[in-house]
Enzyme design. Structure first.
Site, PDB file in Angstrom:
ATOM      1  N   SER A 171       0.819  -1.220   0.000  1.00  0.00           N
ATOM      2  CA  SER A 171       0.000   0.000   0.000  1.00  0.00           C
ATOM      3  C   SER A 171       0.850   1.267   0.000  1.00  0.00           C
ATOM      4  CB  SER A 171      -0.878  -0.027   1.257  1.00  0.00           C
ATOM      5  OG  SER A 171      -1.239   1.279   1.637  1.00  0.00           O
ATOM      6  N   GLY A 172       0.513   2.175  -0.890  1.00  0.00           N
ATOM      7  CA  GLY A 172       1.219   3.454  -0.940  1.00  0.00           C
ATOM      8  C   GLY A 172       1.014   4.244   0.337  1.00  0.00           C
ATOM      9  N   LEU A 173      -0.239   4.222   0.822  1.00  0.00           N
ATOM     10  CA  LEU A 173      -0.545   4.946   2.058  1.00  0.00           C
ATOM     11  C   LEU A 173       0.286   4.395   3.222  1.00  0.00           C
ATOM     12  CD1 LEU A 173      -2.302   6.803   3.876  1.00  0.00           C
ATOM     13  CD2 LEU A 173      -3.965   4.932   4.006  1.00  0.00           C
ATOM     14  N   ASP A 175       0.970  10.525   1.958  1.00  0.00           N
ATOM     15  CA  ASP A 175       0.678   9.724   0.758  1.00  0.00           C
ATOM     16  C   ASP A 175       0.517  10.670  -0.438  1.00  0.00           C
ATOM     17  OD1 ASP A 175       0.034   7.584  -0.844  1.00  0.00           O
ATOM     18  OD2 ASP A 175      -2.020   7.384  -0.108  1.00  0.00           O
ATOM     19  N   ASP A 231       1.240  -0.801  -5.055  1.00  0.00           N
ATOM     20  CA  ASP A 231       0.448   0.389  -5.319  1.00  0.00           C
ATOM     21  C   ASP A 231       1.400   1.401  -5.967  1.00  0.00           C
ATOM     22  OD1 ASP A 231      -0.972   2.724  -5.213  1.00  0.00           O
ATOM     23  OD2 ASP A 231      -1.337   2.658  -3.039  1.00  0.00           O
ATOM     24  N   ASP A 253       0.741   4.171  -7.400  1.00  0.00           N
ATOM     25  CA  ASP A 253       0.157   5.525  -7.491  1.00  0.00           C
ATOM     26  C   ASP A 253      -0.157   5.853  -8.957  1.00  0.00           C
ATOM     27  OD1 ASP A 253       0.255   5.724  -4.778  1.00  0.00           O
ATOM     28  OD2 ASP A 253       2.145   6.834  -4.716  1.00  0.00           O
ATOM     29  N   GLU A 294      -3.147   4.347 -10.903  1.00  0.00           N
ATOM     30  CA  GLU A 294      -4.475   4.987 -10.833  1.00  0.00           C
ATOM     31  C   GLU A 294      -4.529   6.181 -11.783  1.00  0.00           C
ATOM     32  OE1 GLU A 294      -3.622   5.423  -6.611  1.00  0.00           O
ATOM     33  OE2 GLU A 294      -4.180   7.540  -6.727  1.00  0.00           O
ATOM     34  N   LYS A 327       0.091  12.552  -6.599  1.00  0.00           N
ATOM     35  CA  LYS A 327      -1.270  12.152  -6.238  1.00  0.00           C
ATOM     36  C   LYS A 327      -1.611  12.541  -4.792  1.00  0.00           C
ATOM     37  CE  LYS A 327      -1.943   9.047  -3.779  1.00  0.00           C
ATOM     38  NZ  LYS A 327      -2.020   7.578  -3.781  1.00  0.00           N
ATOM     39  N   ASN A 347      -4.170  10.988  -1.546  1.00  0.00           N
ATOM     40  CA  ASN A 347      -4.923   9.783  -1.172  1.00  0.00           C
ATOM     41  C   ASN A 347      -6.403   9.955  -1.512  1.00  0.00           C
ATOM     42  OD1 ASN A 347      -6.599   8.169   1.034  1.00  0.00           O
ATOM     43  ND2 ASN A 347      -4.652   7.119   0.684  1.00  0.00           N
ATOM     44  N   SER A 348      -7.029   8.872  -1.950  1.00  0.00           N
ATOM     45  CA  SER A 348      -8.416   8.913  -2.423  1.00  0.00           C
ATOM     46  C   SER A 348      -9.398   9.364  -1.344  1.00  0.00           C
ATOM     47  CB  SER A 348      -8.824   7.534  -2.926  1.00  0.00           C
ATOM     48  OG  SER A 348      -7.939   7.138  -3.942  1.00  0.00           O
ATOM     49  N   ARG A 352      -6.353   1.254 -12.115  1.00  0.00           N
ATOM     50  CA  ARG A 352      -7.279   1.634 -11.035  1.00  0.00           C
ATOM     51  C   ARG A 352      -8.074   2.855 -11.460  1.00  0.00           C
ATOM     52  NH1 ARG A 352      -5.159   2.941  -4.947  1.00  0.00           N
ATOM     53  NH2 ARG A 352      -6.456   4.761  -4.508  1.00  0.00           N
ATOM     54  N   HIS A 393     -12.372   1.655  -7.490  1.00  0.00           N
ATOM     55  CA  HIS A 393     -12.282   2.225  -6.140  1.00  0.00           C
ATOM     56  C   HIS A 393     -13.512   3.061  -5.827  1.00  0.00           C
ATOM     57  CE1 HIS A 393     -10.338   2.579  -2.467  1.00  0.00           C
ATOM     58  NE2 HIS A 393      -9.507   3.582  -2.675  1.00  0.00           N
TER      59      HIS A 393
HETATM   60  C1  SPV Z   1      -3.400   2.555  -0.549  1.00  0.00           C
HETATM   61  O1  SPV Z   1      -3.527   1.653   0.251  1.00  0.00           O
HETATM   62  O2  SPV Z   1      -2.417   3.277  -0.593  1.00  0.00           O
HETATM   63  C2  SPV Z   1      -4.459   2.818  -1.527  1.00  0.00           C
HETATM   64  C3  SPV Z   1      -5.821   2.461  -1.206  1.00  0.00           C
HETATM   65  O3  SPV Z   1      -4.158   3.373  -2.544  1.00  0.00           O
HETATM   66  S1  SPV Z   1      -6.549   3.855  -0.603  1.00  0.00           S
HETATM   67  O4  SPV Z   1      -5.815   4.343   0.513  1.00  0.00           O
HETATM   68  O5  SPV Z   1      -7.889   3.410  -0.302  1.00  0.00           O
HETATM   69  O6  SPV Z   1      -6.578   4.857  -1.686  1.00  0.00           O
HETATM   70 MG    MG Z   2      -2.414   4.297  -2.532  1.00  0.00          MG
END
Ligand code: SPV
Ligand code: MG
Length: 534
Positions: free
Chosen positions: A42-44, A54, A81, A83, A110, A116, A118-119, A155, A186
């Site tokens: 996971s990027g986060l 992130d 991930d 990004d 994505e 980027k 975070n979503s 994504r 997502h």
């Molecule tokens: C991550 O885990 O870094 C994601 C998923 O990209 S989210 O945080 O839901 O965007």
């Molecule tokens: Mg991410």
């Protein structure tokens, strides 16, 4: 099976599969042990673990480093991930090459803009990538991969950015046509409606992935029925670690004690297990030389060394400092570096000044009226198994010890072929060997014939430096000879030459290991000076 192939199989229809989040080698190991068949890098979470946001604050090569540790630590595939791909198509396709090199099985990108966000942070305000530009990026990544099983997951962030199903489908078509191996749909709503609607509309035209972070109460069967093949639990190890670390840090800070946390946290042993410490121990058994594991050393360090004058007024010769380090410490550390575990030091003069951690001390309290063999006799019970015997006042290069330990003969003495007559002559251990040192022969058959201070000069072939090695058999012989000599009335005045003579008289072979210099006997002011530069 290759990790890429494993990952491709996770996307196959007919069975819902799961990826669990990890953000470093340790969490990746834990995910694999739990039974998951794949990891979401996971990027986060990776950003959080690195202490940054992130928002592409960690560079792509820093992310790559983390993924490499995760990959090295596990046998299951990792979906990184990626990004937005860290730039345009050119950056994204280079990422694919590097990921393949580092053992990462797949990457997800994505359709947003670099850098980027975070979503879950102000999703509606986030701009989406141009569809054609993003499709071109996917195509470049698919063209860049060498391993046909490496997967690129596209994504879609249109739901996150406030768009509807129509925009999602338009984008999905384009990314699918560009060669994406799967689509990640997502959504940040509390219910799975968007994700389910997309799944039903898409009709299983390619593998679908979802991330039920906000709609977490949805039974996974519902997602499966809507056409999803892979579910990502996206950040739960990171969040679990945060809660655990906050609790333990707070408690220890407030209580100024470890008592109430100790039995609630993983043991240090568990840390070692997760690091595969056992594998290293087994490898050490396999690859490191074994001999030294059994070897012990006996260091004779009882004498004052009055000839050094003021320097040895209050400390014995073995504790004289060479630079900042007592001679004995250097000797002990050299012995330990050769993996000799057990070290016995015979003390005498100013015994309380002989300080070395982790050694066994034996005392010759009659040091002032006795000689070398009486000191050795005090350590007689230690002369068993493989033994290195050394005077405590000599310096030698490490290779001499290494080579000595590798010599398989039962009793081996180190002899310097570059000997020079020097005072105090009465105490020198000159030797005569069956043949002199020569670079032309192997040393296999050089044997000791005589030892003493007053040998005919023309026949002397070297000087014993005060270093002996014995095998278990050699130790037995040495111990027995010592016991015999101890019966003599003049035993307290005997030096090593008497021991060698006794062994030779019994036809016990004593192998000679020749050296040419690279050692020093610290026995007067001049050699002490030399020792400082040794
Ligand atoms: C991550 O885990 O870094 C994601 C998923 O990209 S989210 O945080 O839901 O965007
Ligand atoms: Mg991410």
């Amino acid at each position: 099976m290759k990790k890429t192939t494993q990952f491709r199989r996770l996307l196959q229809p007919g069975r819902l599969e799961f990826l669990m989040e990890a953000h470093n080698g340790l969490s990746a190991t834990i995910v694999a042990e739990a039974g998951f068949k794949g990891i979401w890098a996971s990027g986060l979470s990776i950003a959080a673990a690195l202490g940054v946001r992130d928002n592409n604050e960690a560079s792509w090569t820093q992310v790559l480093e983390v993924v490499e540790f995760m990959s090295d630590a596990t046998d299951i595939p990792i979906l990184l991930d990626g990004d937005t791909g860290f730039g345009n198509f050119n950056n994204a396709r280079r990422l694919v090459q590097k990921l393949e090199q580092r053992g990462c099985a797949a990457v997800c990108i994505e359709d947003k803009l670099f850098p980027k966000t975070n979503s879950f942070i102000a999703g509606e305000k986030q701009a989406l990538a141009d569809v054609d530009e993003f499709a071109g990026k996917i195509k470049s990544m698919k063209d860049a991969q060498r391993d046909p099983d490496f997967c690129v997951v596209a994504r879609l962030e249109a739901f996150i950015a406030g768009w509807g199903l129509e925009e999602m489908l338009r984008r999905a078509e384009a990314y699918h046509a560009a060669g994406a191996d799967a689509l990640l749909i997502h959504s940040k709503t509390k219910t799975p409606d968007q994700v389910l609607a997309f799944g039903r509309a898409w009709q299983e035209r390619c593998p679908l992935v979802c991330v039920p972070t906000t709609y977490y109460a949805t039974p996974v069967e519902q997602l499966e029925q809507a056409g999803y093949n892979l579910v990502i639990w996206a950040n739960h190890n990171c969040r679990a670690a945060i809660t655990a670390m906050q609790n333990v840090s707070r408690t220890i800070f407030q209580q100024r004690s470890l008592v109430s946390v100790e039995d609630k946290i993983a043991t240090v042993k568990e840390v070692f297990r997760l690091q595969r410490a056992e594998e290293l121990a087994a490898a050490e058994d396999r690859y490191l030389p074994r001999r030294a594991e059994f070897a012990r050393a006996i260091i004779l360090a009882a004498s004052q060394g009055a000839e050094l004058g003021e320097v040895t007024r209050t400390v014995p010769k073995a504790m004289v400092r060479i630079g900042n380090t007592p001679l004995l410490h250097k000797l002990v550390s050299d012995l330990r570096a050769e993996r000799i575990k057990e070290i016995v030091v015979v003390r005498g003069f100013a015994k309380n000044e002989v300080r070395v951690p982790g050694v066994t001390f034996v005392d010759n309290d009659a040091y002032a009226t006795t000689a070398e063999l009486a000191s050795l006799q005090k350590a007689a019970e230690w002369i068993t198994g493989e033994v290195v015997l050394t005077f405590g006042d000599i310096l030698f290069r490490r290779y001499i010890l290494s080579n000595l330990l590798a010599d398989p003969h039962d009793i081996v003495v180190v002899v310097d072929a570059n000997w020079q007559p020097r005072p105090p002559v009465g105490q020198m251990d000159y030797v005569i060997t069956n043949r002199p040192f020569s670079l032309k022969y192997s040393e296999d058959d050089v044997m000791l014939e005589a030892v003493g201070a007053d040998l005919p000069k023309a026949r002397i072939t070297g000087e014993w430096i005060g270093l002996i090695k014995t095998t278990a058999t050699g130790s037995q012989r040495l111990q027995a000879a010592l016991a015999e000599l101890a019966k003599r009335p003049d035993f307290n005045q005997l030096r090593f030459d008497a021991l060698f003579r006794h062994l030779l008289a019994q036809s016990t072979p004593i192998k000679v290991h020749f050296i040419t210099g690279h050692w020093l006997d610290v026995d007067n002011a001049e050699t002490l000076l030399e020792a400082q530069n040794f």
